[in-house]
Write an enzyme that holds these catalytic residues in place. Structure first.
Site, PDB file in Angstrom:
ATOM      1  CE  LYS A  73      -3.929   2.011   2.551  1.00 19.73           C
ATOM      2  NZ  LYS A  73      -4.848   1.854   3.695  1.00 19.73           N
ATOM      3  CB  SER A 102      -8.154   3.712   2.784  1.00 23.48           C
ATOM      4  OG  SER A 102      -7.302   3.078   3.718  1.00 23.48           O
ATOM      5  CB  SER A 152      -8.461   0.980   5.746  1.00 26.79           C
ATOM      6  OG  SER A 152      -9.149   2.193   5.692  1.00 26.79           O
TER       7      SER A 152
END
Lengths: 481, 92
Positions: free
Chosen positions: A76, A151, A175
């Site tokens: 990420k 997210s 997330s």
């Protein structure tokens, strides 16, 4: 081959059925052909990946390969990678190249992983759709007109679309789990303090935690084994010994006590999600688990408590972006203050600005006790309610999200609706607990439905064992792209 | 939420908005505060002494000087630098 689990790829690499370079090239080729549609990556690093693959192959050839050696992973884009851009999907960090690795990256590099690139996300991890990304508005691999969740939407979509073997995400209020649910994969948020946050770009420091997104609970356990542990650089990382998180793979569910908390299945949860998660509970019952009913009266306040605490911390954490030391610097004359205001106003997107305003409101004079003070009180109440439920059970099962993935243009312009959709996941962060999401069904359009398995603090092992027991009897349907 | 409050929060946050953005921010914040208001009247207080389970005061790291990142690495992300962080003049 690209659709295989980390565990299966390990066997193929060790048996020399495929080389680390061939495996890496297979993912790079697929990224080249498919990621134009999915947009899961912000940055792809093919040369570094192939070079890492060659180094991994040397270890494999020498018989020194650990469990992740030569496995292509995606990271990420809020996890610092030395020499590789880390943008947080924000204009603010568009050109930021970290001078150091996050601790999880050092650990993974020591394992000999192959990093394929950095995945998209909601800007500064604030959102549940990956549509606030400034660079790649990721699509759901099961239906490109829908969101992947967020997210960590890029990480979940990359796993779901077979664009990496597994990925790292981060979870502040759901997330990892919610995008894992939307993209039909498995993701775990570890207990707060289990994985070092050093080098994770801070959103809400008391809630943030890094964790894996993968094709199975067992793969999550393999990755968690590699990234967990105390870190000198993170004072909130735990000194408790690291378990073998795959040690309960194959466990019997007989006698395991699972709680169903009624409030998580009440109004606001779509009927198909409710039915599917309760059917999974029945499956556990058929495996010999004991199901008990429980209640969490404070759940109705969880969204308010979470958003006040998270935004208060975010408003403080994001005050470091001044355009001077790193990050976007506006091209303006004038005073020191003019430069800071212009840099921040140009660099941050709308949702980040909203959260900063909310955080300032919650902490400002005259409002602190009414908002932040109450939210912190509720945090303790929610922790107590979880502790009480866990005196009677080993695990809790809830829906991961109240609906399946929604259309790309739905909800985005209504922040209130977006925030309320997080009610299934935020209490786990508030209570510092570990929780895993895995697919438990599909709706009439073939969209995945996720269930969350919540465990006691530090008991990731039982969560992963229980999730594996379900996954072994569940037919996962992959996305077709 | 009133326009003046949003302007005040923006000032605290070192953010500036156009008039159009301010109008939208008032709408958004009013809607968001509706959710937050649900906890305003609950009779609950925070006890900070209950909340330190992740702080290990008996086992803090020693107060020793350690090597830090090299200056060139620290400066590599600053847009404007001449072997130091360059800021606009702050003293008249």
């Amino acid at each position: 081959m690209v659709e295989l689990t980390v565990k299966s790829l390990r066997e193929k690499l060790d048996k020399k059925e495929v080389s680390a370079r061939e495996l890496t090239q297979a993912y790079l080729d697929r990224i080249e052909s498919v990621d134009k549609k999915v947009e899961s990556y912000i940055t792809v690093t093919p040369e570094a990946a192939l070079s890492a693959a060659d180094k991994a192959q040397e270890k494999i050839n020498a018989g020194e390969a650990s469990s992740l050696c030569g496995i292509p992973l995606a990271i990420k884009d809020n996890i610092c990678t030395e020499g590789v851009k880390t943008t947080c999907a924000s204009r603010m960090l568009e050109n930021f190249v970290p001078p150091y690795n996050a601790t999880v990256m050092d650990k993974l590099e020591n394992e000999g992983i192959v990093m394929l690139g950095k995945t998209s996300m909601d800007e500064f991890a604030m959102g549940g759709s990956t549509q606030t990304s400034a660079f790649a508005k990721t699509k759901n691999p099961y239906d490109l007109t829908r969101v992947p969740g967020g997210s960590s939407g890029g990480s979940a979509a990359a796993v779901g679309a077979d664009l990496c073997a597994a990925a790292l995400g981060s979870d502040t209020g759901g997330s990892i789990r919610q995008p894992a649910a939307f993209c039909g994969v498995t993701g775990i948020k570890p207990t707060y303090g289990r994985v070092s946050r050093y080098g994770l770009v801070a959103f809400a420091s008391s809630l943030d935690q890094i964790g894996p997104v993968a094709r199975s609970a067992e793969d999550c356990g393999i990755i968690l084994n590699a990234i967990s542990g105390y870190d000198f650089h993170d004072g909130t990382s735990s000194r408790l010994p690291v378990d073998d998180y795959t040690s309960k793979i194959g466990m019997s569910m007989k006698g395991v006590k699972i709680a169903v908390v009624s409030e998580f299945f009440a109004e606001g949860v779509d009927e198909n999600v409710r039915k599917s998660v309760l059917a999974a509970v029945d499956t556990y019952k058929a495996m010999g688990a004991e199901i008990i009913e429980a209640s969490m009266p404070s759940l109705k306040y969880a969204i308010a408590a979470y958003y006040l605490i998270a935004s208060a911390e975010a408003s403080s954490n994001l005050s470091r972006y001044d355009g001077i030391k790193f990050g976007h610097r506006a091209d303006v004359g004038g005073s020191y203050n003019d430069l800071i205001v212009a840099s921040r106003s140009e660099g941050f997107g709308d949702e980040v600005k909203r959260r900063i305003l909310l955080g300032n409101y919650a902490l400002s004079s005259g409002y602190y006790d009414a908002y932040y003070g109450k939210a912190m009180g509720l945090k303790q109440k929610i922790r107590e309610e979880y502790a009480d439920i866990f005196t009677k059970c080993d695990l809790i099962i809830t829906p991961t999200a109240p609906s399946v993935a929604y259309g790309i243009n739905e909800n985005i312009s209504d922040p209130k609706k977006m925030y309320q959709a997080d009610f299934c996941t935020v209490t786990v962060n508030i209570a510092s607990l570990p929780a895993l999401s895995t697919t438990c069904g599909y709706d009439e359009n073939g969209m995945p439905i996720g269930m969350s398995i919540v465990g006691k603090m530090w008991d990731e092992t039982t969560i992963i064992g229980a999730a594996d027991a379900f996954e072994k009897q569940f037919d996962r349907i992959g996305a077709s792209l | 939420m009133e326009l003046d409050m949003v302007k005040y929060l923006a000032k605290l946050a070192k953010l500036e908005f156009t008039d159009e953005e301010l109008e939208q921010a008032v709408k958004d914040m009013t809607s968001i505060i509706e959710i937050m208001d649900t906890i305003k009247d609950i009779d609950i207080t925070y006890d900070p002494y209950k909340d330190n389970h992740n702080v290990y005061l008996e086992d803090l790291r020693p107060d020793e000087a350690m090597p830090s990142l090299a200056t060139d690495k620290l400066l590599q992300n600053a847009v404007n630098q001449e072997n130091c962080f360059v800021v606009p003049k702050v003293v008249e």
